[in-house]
Each structure stands twice: as structure tokens, then as C-alpha cells.
Write an enzyme that holds these catalytic residues in place. Sequence first.
Site, mmCIF file in Angstrom:
data_model
loop_
_atom_site.group_PDB
_atom_site.id
_atom_site.type_symbol
_atom_site.label_atom_id
_atom_site.label_comp_id
_atom_site.label_asym_id
_atom_site.label_seq_id
_atom_site.Cartn_x
_atom_site.Cartn_y
_atom_site.Cartn_z
ATOM 1 N N SER A 151 0.731 -1.110 0.026
ATOM 2 C CA SER A 151 -0.093 -0.237 -0.085
ATOM 3 C C SER A 151 0.805 1.173 -0.162
ATOM 4 C CB SER A 151 -1.211 -0.027 1.280
ATOM 5 O OG SER A 151 -2.015 1.128 1.309
ATOM 6 N N ASP A 212 -7.619 -5.031 -6.726
ATOM 7 C CA ASP A 212 -7.286 -3.959 -5.828
ATOM 8 C C ASP A 212 -7.405 -2.471 -6.321
ATOM 9 O OD1 ASP A 212 -6.042 -2.488 -3.861
ATOM 10 O OD2 ASP A 212 -4.120 -3.677 -3.865
ATOM 11 N N HIS A 268 -7.307 -5.629 -1.481
ATOM 12 C CA HIS A 268 -5.976 -5.005 -1.159
ATOM 13 C C HIS A 268 -5.495 -5.647 0.335
ATOM 14 C CE1 HIS A 268 -3.413 -1.467 -0.829
ATOM 15 N NE2 HIS A 268 -4.032 -1.160 0.409
#
Length: 282
Positions: A151, A212, A268
Site C-alpha cells: 500500500s 485491488d 487490497h
Amino acid sequence: MTSHERTTTSENKTYDHQPVSISPELFDELTHYFKYASSAYSPVCMRPNGNTLVLQFGNYISDIQGFIARDDDRKELVVALRGSASITDALLDANILLVPFITPGVNLPPKARVHAGFLAAWDTVAVQITAALAVQRRLHPGHRLVTVGHSMGGSLATLAAVSLLQIFPASPILDQTRTYSYGAPRTGNEVFAAYINAEFGARAFRVVHTNDGVPTIIPTALGYHHHGIEYWQHVDPPSATTTLRCAAGGEDPCCSARIPSGGVTPAHATYLGITVPTPFCL
């Protein structure tokens, strides 16, 4: 689309490329480094991925944290940076102004621009990291540098790799710095992406899990552009055959860029069959 067909994007860029499945060896490699990225969410990780903990770093103001690990078998110094986990992180994520990459020891092309929030975050821990690595490089001159993150941590790992490549140039006998990001948003503009592609080439690994939405949450319309090479696990379950190597330009229209961002989707939270933030610290 065959390997001889061409795809032209809305930006009038042509890709002579068809995504192909990766090897089992590369799939295992991507999984190996994701274990570091997932472990970076742990407040303390005494043996990252079973290796030696060099430094557990952090900054209370920016709420950025991570660690440096030393793998003496692979001869690597691994810098792992945590992804977003707080309101402070969310505020950094939201600061999407493109700014020059101004940090000590780094000189990029004049028109290169990066995400202001990510750069501010990196600058709060850069001195801790580079000081520790300088000592480790003297003690272990044969170890290469690797940066990893999930991330926002993946974007920070990219900025870290650029910095470390310039601050600690590799000797001719060593592999140069590598960087692995998982579910990372776009980090800079096209000039920055081109710099990454030119300097790192196949040593920059950018992994995306199915739909994602974080990798595309910052749109290209704002001047952002992904670097390559993307490795897109396009369907579950994760395997070498379900993970594609995409074009090196960064915005391959045959890969995850073709899926409109749905924001922070369930995809994610899981990469390569591992749920974030599973620790691998023993």
C-alpha cells in the site's frame, strides 16, 4: 490479443506486448518479499522473515514505521515500510500534490515529480534508515539493498529505493538495489516513472492483486503514472500461472490499469495468499 498485435491507449502510446504468466521461481520470490511487507505492520518484529533485525525504525509525528533486516544467506539488507494504518497516514495519502523529489543526496531529472505526502513521510525516516545502512554496508559490503512495502508502504519503498540507489551506489560485482511494492498507489509523474524504469528496469517489482483499487485510486488525469513492471495476479487462487508479467511501461492496458478503481477493495488486504498484516517475525 496475440504477441504481434498492438494496443494503443488513450494517451496514444503503443504497447507491443502480451502479458504472460510468470515462473514458479519468480512467484516464490514475490511471496518471499511480501512476507517482509506484511511483517512491517507489526510494532515489533524480532526476526523478520526468520532473519536478523538490524533496526526497528519509526517517527511519531508522521506515524511511519518499519524495519531493516539482514539476510546473510541471500546477502541482503531489506528495508520494509508499513502501509497506511492511522488517521495520520490517511492525511499523508490525501496530500496528492506533485512536487519535486527534494531530499539530501538525491538528484532526479528536473521535471520529475512525486506525491507530496509520500515524500514528506519518507523524509521523516530517511536519516534513520540511511545511517543504519551506512554502518551495515561497512560491516557487510557484499550485501545488496532491497526495499519492500504494501500500500503506501510500497510507494515509500519506491522512494526509498531511488534514494538508496544514489546514496549507496552498488559496486560492479554486486546486483544493484531492488524494490518490491504490493498494492501501491501511483507515486509520481511520467518523468519519475521513466526514471525508475531506466534505473531499475526488471529490478523494480510492482505487484497488483486482482481488482485491488488502491493502485489506480490516484488517476492518471492528475498527472500520475505507474512505473513498470507490473505483476498482476488477475484471478484467484494465487499461483505462477494466474500472475501475469505486464508491459514495462507501467500502464499496460491489458493489466490492472483497465479496471476502474473501486477504492480499498477486499483484494487490497490479501496478497499472494497472505492476509495483511500477518507477521513473519520468528
